[in-house]
Design an enzyme around this catalytic site. Structure first.
Site, short mmCIF file in Angstrom:
data_model
loop_
_atom_site.label_atom_id
_atom_site.label_comp_id
_atom_site.label_asym_id
_atom_site.label_seq_id
_atom_site.Cartn_x
_atom_site.Cartn_y
_atom_site.Cartn_z
N LYS A 103 0.88 -1.16 0.00
CA LYS A 103 0.00 0.00 0.00
C LYS A 103 0.92 1.22 0.00
O LYS A 103 1.56 1.53 1.01
CB LYS A 103 -0.93 0.03 1.21
CG LYS A 103 -1.87 1.24 1.14
CD LYS A 103 -2.63 1.45 2.42
CE LYS A 103 -3.42 2.77 2.29
NZ LYS A 103 -4.03 3.17 3.59
N GLY A 164 -8.57 9.32 9.17
CA GLY A 164 -8.99 9.40 10.56
C GLY A 164 -10.03 10.45 10.86
O GLY A 164 -10.41 10.64 12.02
N ALA A 190 -9.83 5.85 3.60
CA ALA A 190 -9.68 7.02 4.48
C ALA A 190 -10.98 7.79 4.65
O ALA A 190 -11.69 8.08 3.69
CB ALA A 190 -8.57 7.95 4.01
N GLY A 191 -11.26 8.10 5.91
CA GLY A 191 -12.38 8.97 6.25
C GLY A 191 -13.70 8.28 6.47
O GLY A 191 -14.68 8.94 6.84
N ASN A 212 -10.01 1.73 9.20
CA ASN A 212 -9.14 1.51 10.35
C ASN A 212 -9.66 2.25 11.57
O ASN A 212 -10.20 1.66 12.51
CB ASN A 212 -7.71 1.93 10.02
CG ASN A 212 -6.70 1.57 11.10
OD1 ASN A 212 -5.50 1.68 10.90
ND2 ASN A 212 -7.13 1.10 12.27
N THR A 213 -9.55 3.57 11.56
CA THR A 213 -9.84 4.37 12.76
C THR A 213 -11.23 4.10 13.32
O THR A 213 -11.40 3.91 14.53
CB THR A 213 -9.68 5.86 12.45
OG1 THR A 213 -8.33 6.12 12.06
CG2 THR A 213 -10.03 6.71 13.67
#
Length: 261
Positions: A103, A164, A190-191, A212-213
């Site tokens: 990645k 995040g 992301a996001g 993830n977050t």
């Protein structure tokens, strides 16, 4: 009932379209449980958090909690400031015996963590030449996405919103264009802060999402991982079936014509 079609990246098939990151968890043990709950088959790991020395560093032992027979380990160059540093990290991972799946992530700005398009393209060119399977994280830029596809990356991974931020998909128009022009899988990365964000990405026609977050910081990471899994499956099913067309006016679900005819 037919199951969702498998995800194919670089000739390899995956039943899950949910990719999961491994940062921010309370412990490696908690992370391991979440990976199992999510059903993910591709897991990203930041190389700066992995012990590549073989010395069993207790502060960088995340790889000991990820079963390589169960998950494809996607090494992440997060933290790299430029193309040279990202390529060096990728080579270190390969030398340590990790899969040559990378990645590619280069974001030198510490506040917004937006990917550097110039350095990302440079690094992608070098890594593709060295026969890495490259999955670049990019801004939602259709022109860059097309150029990366042309040089041989395995996917493009446009952001929905900053890393995040949990703000969901704020780049809808650009992502739709990227999907329309795609010749490789599109992974929205992301996001994504809620399962509904993931479902929306899949309904738009994205091939997969990376989260993830939103999972790692949840009060119950295992349950939210399952919720994301279900949302991805539901969104993909809706896309494959086709959503009902929007109408500018109301349409009765029980029209009177059948009774009055």
């Amino acid at each position: 009932m037919l199951k969702n079609a498998p995800l194919t990246i670089a000739g390899r098939q995956f039943q899950s379209r949910l990719l999961v990151g491994t940062g921010k968890f309370s412990s490696p043990e908690a992370m391991r449980e979440v990976l199992a709950a999510s059903g993910a088959q591709i897991v990203t790991v930041a190389l700066r958090r992995a012990d590549l020395s073989g010395k069993k560093d207790p502060f960088a032992n995340i790889l000991e909690f990820i079963d390589p027979d169960r998950y494809l380990l996607l090494s992440n160059t997060s933290g790299a400031m430029d193309a040279e540093e990202a390529v060096r990290l990728a080579r270190l991972a390969a030398a340590a015996g990790l899969p040559k799946w990378i990645k590619l992530e280069i974001h030198p700005d510490p506040r917004y963590l937006l990917p550097d398009p110039v350095e990302t393209f440079r690094a992608a060119e070098m890594l593709v030449r060295e026969e890495f399977t490259v999955l670049p994280y990019i801004n939602a830029d259709p022109v860059l996405a097309k150029r990366l596809q042309d040089i041989g990356v395995a996917t493009v991974m446009p952001l929905g919103s900053p890393i995040g931020s949990n703000r969901g998909i704020q780049t809808r128009v650009q992502i739709r264009i990227i999907i329309e022009q795609a010749t490789v899988p599109v992974v929205v990365d992301a996001g994504l802060g809620a399962p509904s964000h993931a479902a929306e990405a899949m309904e738009m026609g994205a091939d997969a999402v990376l989260v993830n977050t939103a999972i790692a910081v949840a009060s119950d990471p295992n349950r939210i991982a399952v919720a994301f899994k279900m949302a991805v499956e539901a969104g993909r099913a809706a896309y494959e079936i086709g959503l009902a067309a929007e109408q500018p006016w109301a349409a009765p679900t029980s029209p009177l014509t059948a009774f009055l005819g």
